[in-house]
Design a protein around this motif. Sequence first.
Motif, PDB file in Angstrom:
ATOM      1  N   GLU A 105       0.841  -1.193   0.000  1.00  0.00           N
ATOM      2  CA  GLU A 105       0.000   0.000   0.000  1.00  0.00           C
ATOM      3  C   GLU A 105       0.878   1.245   0.000  1.00  0.00           C
ATOM      4  O   GLU A 105       1.758   1.405   0.828  1.00  0.00           O
ATOM      5  N   ILE A 106       0.639   2.095  -0.988  1.00  0.00           N
ATOM      6  CA  ILE A 106       1.425   3.316  -1.129  1.00  0.00           C
ATOM      7  C   ILE A 106       0.463   4.499  -1.083  1.00  0.00           C
ATOM      8  O   ILE A 106      -0.498   4.562  -1.853  1.00  0.00           O
ATOM      9  N   LYS A 107       0.722   5.413  -0.199  1.00  0.00           N
ATOM     10  CA  LYS A 107      -0.138   6.583  -0.066  1.00  0.00           C
ATOM     11  C   LYS A 107       0.012   7.474  -1.294  1.00  0.00           C
ATOM     12  O   LYS A 107       1.047   7.513  -1.949  1.00  0.00           O
ATOM     13  N   HIS A 108      -1.033   8.209  -1.548  1.00  0.00           N
ATOM     14  CA  HIS A 108      -1.078   9.192  -2.639  1.00  0.00           C
ATOM     15  C   HIS A 108      -0.927   8.537  -4.022  1.00  0.00           C
ATOM     16  O   HIS A 108      -0.637   9.217  -4.994  1.00  0.00           O
ATOM     17  N   PHE A 109      -1.059   7.229  -4.079  1.00  0.00           N
ATOM     18  CA  PHE A 109      -0.989   6.564  -5.380  1.00  0.00           C
ATOM     19  C   PHE A 109      -2.218   5.661  -5.475  1.00  0.00           C
ATOM     20  O   PHE A 109      -2.212   4.537  -5.014  1.00  0.00           O
ATOM     21  N   GLN A 110      -3.308   6.189  -6.037  1.00  0.00           N
ATOM     22  CA  GLN A 110      -4.576   5.470  -6.102  1.00  0.00           C
ATOM     23  C   GLN A 110      -4.656   4.640  -7.390  1.00  0.00           C
ATOM     24  O   GLN A 110      -4.103   5.020  -8.418  1.00  0.00           O
ATOM     25  N   PRO A 111      -5.341   3.520  -7.351  1.00  0.00           N
ATOM     26  CA  PRO A 111      -5.452   2.678  -8.551  1.00  0.00           C
ATOM     27  C   PRO A 111      -6.418   3.287  -9.563  1.00  0.00           C
ATOM     28  O   PRO A 111      -7.269   4.115  -9.219  1.00  0.00           O
ATOM     29  N   GLU A 112      -6.260   2.855 -10.807  1.00  0.00           N
ATOM     30  CA  GLU A 112      -7.225   3.204 -11.851  1.00  0.00           C
ATOM     31  C   GLU A 112      -8.301   2.125 -11.863  1.00  0.00           C
ATOM     32  O   GLU A 112      -8.002   0.951 -12.047  1.00  0.00           O
ATOM     33  N   ILE A 113      -9.537   2.538 -11.676  1.00  0.00           N
ATOM     34  CA  ILE A 113     -10.651   1.593 -11.593  1.00  0.00           C
ATOM     35  C   ILE A 113     -11.612   1.885 -12.733  1.00  0.00           C
ATOM     36  O   ILE A 113     -12.057   3.022 -12.913  1.00  0.00           O
ATOM     37  N   GLN A 114     -11.910   0.839 -13.496  1.00  0.00           N
ATOM     38  CA  GLN A 114     -12.847   0.977 -14.613  1.00  0.00           C
ATOM     39  C   GLN A 114     -13.844  -0.180 -14.570  1.00  0.00           C
ATOM     40  O   GLN A 114     -13.468  -1.333 -14.389  1.00  0.00           O
ATOM     41  N   TRP A 115     -15.106   0.167 -14.714  1.00  0.00           N
ATOM     42  CA  TRP A 115     -16.166  -0.833 -14.775  1.00  0.00           C
ATOM     43  C   TRP A 115     -16.521  -1.097 -16.235  1.00  0.00           C
ATOM     44  O   TRP A 115     -16.524  -0.173 -17.050  1.00  0.00           O
ATOM     45  N   TYR A 116     -16.858  -2.342 -16.548  1.00  0.00           N
ATOM     46  CA  TYR A 116     -17.240  -2.736 -17.899  1.00  0.00           C
ATOM     47  C   TYR A 116     -18.550  -3.515 -17.847  1.00  0.00           C
ATOM     48  O   TYR A 116     -18.823  -4.242 -16.892  1.00  0.00           O
ATOM     49  N   ARG A 117     -19.356  -3.323 -18.879  1.00  0.00           N
ATOM     50  CA  ARG A 117     -20.547  -4.148 -19.087  1.00  0.00           C
ATOM     51  C   ARG A 117     -20.437  -4.817 -20.446  1.00  0.00           C
ATOM     52  O   ARG A 117     -20.347  -4.152 -21.477  1.00  0.00           O
ATOM     53  N   ASN A 118     -20.386  -6.143 -20.430  1.00  0.00           N
ATOM     54  CA  ASN A 118     -20.216  -6.938 -21.648  1.00  0.00           C
ATOM     55  C   ASN A 118     -19.010  -6.484 -22.451  1.00  0.00           C
ATOM     56  O   ASN A 118     -19.032  -6.413 -23.685  1.00  0.00           O
ATOM     57  N   GLY A 119     -17.943  -6.111 -21.739  1.00  0.00           N
ATOM     58  CA  GLY A 119     -16.703  -5.715 -22.386  1.00  0.00           C
ATOM     59  C   GLY A 119     -16.627  -4.258 -22.771  1.00  0.00           C
ATOM     60  O   GLY A 119     -15.567  -3.793 -23.196  1.00  0.00           O
ATOM     61  N   ALA A 120     -17.703  -3.482 -22.624  1.00  0.00           N
ATOM     62  CA  ALA A 120     -17.703  -2.062 -22.970  1.00  0.00           C
ATOM     63  C   ALA A 120     -17.608  -1.231 -21.693  1.00  0.00           C
ATOM     64  O   ALA A 120     -18.264  -1.540 -20.687  1.00  0.00           O
ATOM     65  N   PRO A 121     -16.781  -0.171 -21.683  1.00  0.00           N
ATOM     66  CA  PRO A 121     -16.651   0.636 -20.469  1.00  0.00           C
ATOM     67  C   PRO A 121     -17.975   1.255 -20.049  1.00  0.00           C
ATOM     68  O   PRO A 121     -18.786   1.654 -20.888  1.00  0.00           O
ATOM     69  N   VAL A 122     -18.193   1.333 -18.746  1.00  0.00           N
ATOM     70  CA  VAL A 122     -19.384   1.955 -18.186  1.00  0.00           C
ATOM     71  C   VAL A 122     -19.018   3.369 -17.761  1.00  0.00           C
ATOM     72  O   VAL A 122     -18.137   3.568 -16.925  1.00  0.00           O
ATOM     73  N   SER A 123     -19.675   4.345 -18.343  1.00  0.00           N
ATOM     74  CA  SER A 123     -19.421   5.749 -18.015  1.00  0.00           C
ATOM     75  C   SER A 123     -20.490   6.246 -17.056  1.00  0.00           C
ATOM     76  O   SER A 123     -21.664   5.867 -17.180  1.00  0.00           O
TER      77      SER A 123
END
Length: 1443
Positions: free
Chosen positions: A400-418
């Motif tokens: 765990e490293i502070k100030h370094f947040q992960p990139e999180i992306q949700w997908y539905r059937n392989g397409a990004p959810v906006s």
Amino acid sequence: MMSLPFYQKLHEHYDRSYHNKNLRTTMSQYQQEKKSSAIYTHGSTAYSSRSSAAHRQKSEAISQASATSYQQQASRASEFALSSAVSQKAASAYDYGFSHGLTDSSLMLEDYSSKLSPQTKRAKKSLLSGEKKENLPSDYMVPIFSGRQVHVSGITDTEEERIKEAAAYIAQRNLLAREEGVTAAKQSTVSKQSTSMLRQEEGFEKSRKVAIREKAEHLSLKKTLEETEAYHKKLNEDNLLHAPEFVIKPRSHTVWEKENVKLHCSVAGWPEPRLTWYKNQVPIDVHANPGKYIIESRYGMHTLEINACDFEDTAQYRASAMNVKGELSAYASVVVKRYKGEFDETRFHAGASTLPLSFAVTPYGYASKFEIHFDDKFDVSFGREGETMSLGCRVVITPEIKHFQPEIQWYRNGAPVSPSKWVQTHWSGDRATLTFSHLNKEDEGLYTIHVRMGEYYEQYSAYVFVRDADAEIEGAPASPLDVVSLDANKDYIIISWKQPAVDGGSPILGYFIDKCEVGTDSWSQCNDTPVKFARFPVTGLIEGRSYIFRVRAVNKTGIGLPSRVSEPVAALDPAEKARLKSRPSAPWTGQIIVTEEEPTEGIVPGPPTDLSVIEATQSYVVLSWKPPRQRGHEGILYFVEKCDAGTENWQQVNMELPVKSPRFALFDLTEGKSYRFRVRCSNSAGVGEPSEATEVTMVEDKLDTPKPPSNIIPSRNTDTSVVVTWEESKDAKELVGYYIESSIVGSGKWEPCNNNPVKGTRFTCHGLTTGQSYIFRVRAVNAAGLSEYSQDSEAIEVKAAIAAPSPPYDITCLESFRDSMVLGWKQPDKTGGAEITGYYVNYREVIDGVPGRWREANIKAVSDEAYKISNLKENMVYQFQVAAMNIAGLGAPSAVSASFKCEEWTIAVPGPPHSLKYSEVRKTSLVLQWKPPVHSGRTPVTGYFVDMKEASAKEDQWRGLNEAALKNTYLRVQGLKEGVSYVFRVRAVNQAGVGKPSDLAGPVVAETRPGTKEVVVNVDDDGVISLNFECDQMAPNSEFTWSKDYVPTEESPRLEVESKGNKTKMTFKDLGMEDLGIYSCDVTDTDGIASSYLIDEEELKRLLALSQEHKFPTVPVKSELAVEILEKGQVRFWMQAEKLSGNAKVNYIFNDKEIFEGPKYKMHIDRNTGIIEMFMEKLQDEDEGTYTFQVQDGRATGHSTLVLIGDVYKKLQKEAEFQRQECIRKQGPHFAEYLSWEVTGECNVLLKCKVANIKKETHIVWYKDEREISVDEKHDFKDGICTLLITEFSKKDAGIYEVILKDDRGKDKSRLKLVDEAFKELMAEVCKTIALSATDLKIQSTVEGIRLYSFVTYYVDDLKVNWSHNGTAIKYTDRVKSGVTGEQIWLQINEPTPSDKGKYVMELFDGKTGHQKTVDLSGQAYDEAFDEFQRLKQAAIVEKSKS
């Protein structure tokens, strides 16, 4: 869509649907200003209060950013390409300072409100004055345009223009200066604004040379950005990427405890896949067990080393390779054996060397190697439309490293959810959440959370199901889904949607489309009648406005709920981008002003090109074309024309509403009718020539509904889900997907498994009840509608797919030696749903009845159900255990066997057969198979005896099934009782005698399981003979195994086997005597599914005969050749074949000569029904003979013959002539029903007939005995009935009656003979009616005595009257008389006496039946009548005395 400035294109801050809130506000403000005719005038004060306020709100930010922005544009091209909101502001300010500061001031004095006005613009004087009107058709509207000159800001060519631009800038500066100091609170801001404006003025006063250099830098920057953008568009990264693929898969290992084991694999893919190791589906954490695991990846080879293995390391290991293109897994099993003997532990080493985590430094200064895990994960979820739902999981990242947040992306059937108004995402620092504020069916699908940390990522997926909301009207259909815009232009927007899975119980009749203008809440329906096609062009839109749409389904019950609204769509034409220039007229508002270029005077546009019909349905037709090459620089309008196919009568379609874009949708066309179309162009100079007409187009749906899918196969997955696979619909076009439904067996109720069509041919149905049996069906969807349902699948019980096998059983000793023993056992009853891969045997010594410790007999798994255990001690007693293994793992060990002594067998008879198994279990039979004994005795085995008994019977009830020893190692047992459980055993025999019996096979119940299928023999059209078998209960690893006489036929040169899916076929290359035998097919990895087929000599002859018939086939005849007479006397010869192909031919033969189509013969073949016909107008004498139809259909032939000679032909000829005359008669006035009679209730006779094909001039004449009867009234032929009424019918009315119809078209007559028997029959009916009209008998006293009488309608002599008294016929005398007076029938009793008392009966006889009337003349009735008689008599005497 209108073209944009380069910086707007780059940052995509312009939304064609006006979705951006600021832009919607600006457009609304612009429209309000347009209504009030506000004019933007630089250098003047003619600004409305609203526009001034808007200017003041934005001027500060513009003035602050303009100076710094201008200096940074040329030097930071790359940063500009990736900039954010700051760059956008800088670019806007730059454009403002450069363009508005150097703009034609006279241009700015024009009314900007007209630039987007939909009203017609001013025309040129030449057109208004009537010039060139001869070029215009009278039925065309001529579009009127006004040109406008627009100077692009930049370098000018003349000093005069430069002066005008400078003046415009000064006017703008003065205007901004006057608006300073609005409030005291803004003084600091105003000061900054003044400084910024001074800098801007200083920049403006630079020399012309500096201005040219700056402009050149600006153009260079713009070119660089455009080239960079084009480069990224052309670069298709997908051509470089490919999903992971295992070159070398890890293999399974069996090792001793405390040994090390390595699993290796090699993976290819780009980008280079990241490989993760799992143990029993749990990621392996090298930090949780330091020294236990070593994971390495070198040169594409990945290694997992497990140190110091113990029994807990027995598991299934998975290598998961993943990159941006997907994920792939490979599996291997590790079995750790416990060593029971003595060993030197020093030779085992743990090798516990752990590799430290190698941390590199990222550009951000953080570690670049991370482990990502998911806890508290979301599972398969179920929701309902309108509800809320939240998906989430805890994300654990180490280190765990502070100030370094992960990139999180949700997908539905392989397409990004906006994020949108429907769905929001949230990250709390350790938990990721996806929240649905209002579930819709569009939200159904496979959801994946993808977490990236540096160069490492991990993902997790689960399915979300969304059920339909409750219908407002019970039985109404569910709402459609995925409403989107397929095409948009100025004139129409094509909307498409997907049909719902639930129709409410009755078929969906169509759909209604609703629209709503963005910014309002007013919905309006776009179509009056429901449309069945799932696409529809919406017209009647206002150019430049944005709209949202929704769709509702309707069935006979009512209208369902509306779908989710679509995204906003603007009614703008993409093809007009090149002809429109868009730029902010005022940077502080962002309004877009559209300026049309000056038309070229006098150029009539040419014809459009490439006109075609791009879509045609039964509701509408869509045309598309390209603008003409010759059109000048002004806008043009289009007029669409249509004409019926085969004519040149062109009609204009859009007379009142000219088309602005090169596409158009036509409605109000007649379904099933064919049309051609063409298009003309028009501008201020006139109307051009028409385009080339399209091909003939029929108004109908070109897209058919798909055919139903086939071969629906369910397979087990988990205890609440089933995997359903199917074969895709054949010849399906524009397929949207599939809907799957499930039903509990026997319930008759179907439920949808998905509400959003799925692609592919595989789907996992979740939410099922454990232990229940389900059936499934599938239907396909495209824009034309839903297919029919597929056939129902076989039933499947919901339970987990794979488990470890159950224990083997019945361990026996097959042969014994001094230091070894051969064991045999039976396969487990339950294989766990997967093939058994081997067995492990344990043994232990038994000394004085006390068992010792268990030892492993084999390190490597054995595949047979027998194993020889070596290195045993002679005369020692042993016990044994056996455990089975499959891919799921090692099953539980068997029960401890009986104790066996290890000693040399010296017996002469053979040992027991082993590995007994039964297959092909049916309700009255089964097949028993076994393997020869391991110990054959002193001489070879010569045969076998099979014994059977019921499972519950005693040991003394065994009975043999064969008297002579069997040579084969199989037997088909017949004569079983359905539902009874049996056990079997086998004994081997040699010259020394019969050996020990085998272990028991069974118990097995004689029953035919549901879904059992048999081997089917088939002979195809080429005469090829094959055996076919189908199994609907196959496991994923199941295979078909064919045998002849229960010996595998893998390499037989006389047979060819082909298996695909759940079907298999064994083909005989040349069936002959050597192929006689029993052919069986077994399915592995199932619960004994098998079937067989016997080919003996009789079956061989039948199959060879059938093969010969198929090689030389005949056309099967459904109806032989027959003849019938048609209504007009035509003769029809016809026959019907079972079926005919499109290539079928017929030869027509008469008296051995072929006849052909011509004036005399008309032939016709209906290949759909198989009916063959020949028509003749009439039969002549020379047409007597034999008729034959010869049919040839491919290789098949057939014929049928009809003989028409002698009396048969003459009768047919006479009937044909009669029908022809009848046809001629019916061409004029004629009788539909000939003359007949009827007796009315008034006892009159009514002659009537029914006529047809009459008119006003038609006359009718009645005759009796050839003398015309005068009729008082003229017939009106009401209801086509003509009548002649004869009152009081009697003998004088007997005769021959005739009625004649005639007019100028001909005449017809009808005759009715009322003489002799016909008259008697009519008189009998008249008499009957008269008799029925008789009244009851009444009593009347007279001077002479008592009279009994009755009245009838009228009397005729044919009606016989008989009287009786007390049952005796009355003899008439002078005292008792009978007679008729008018309509009165009477009986007179003079001087009555007491003997006249009693019951009197009057009988009226009509010739067939007697009708009686009775009266009782006794008691009071007689006394009263007699007293009245005496009184009348005395009165008469008195009267006579007086006279």
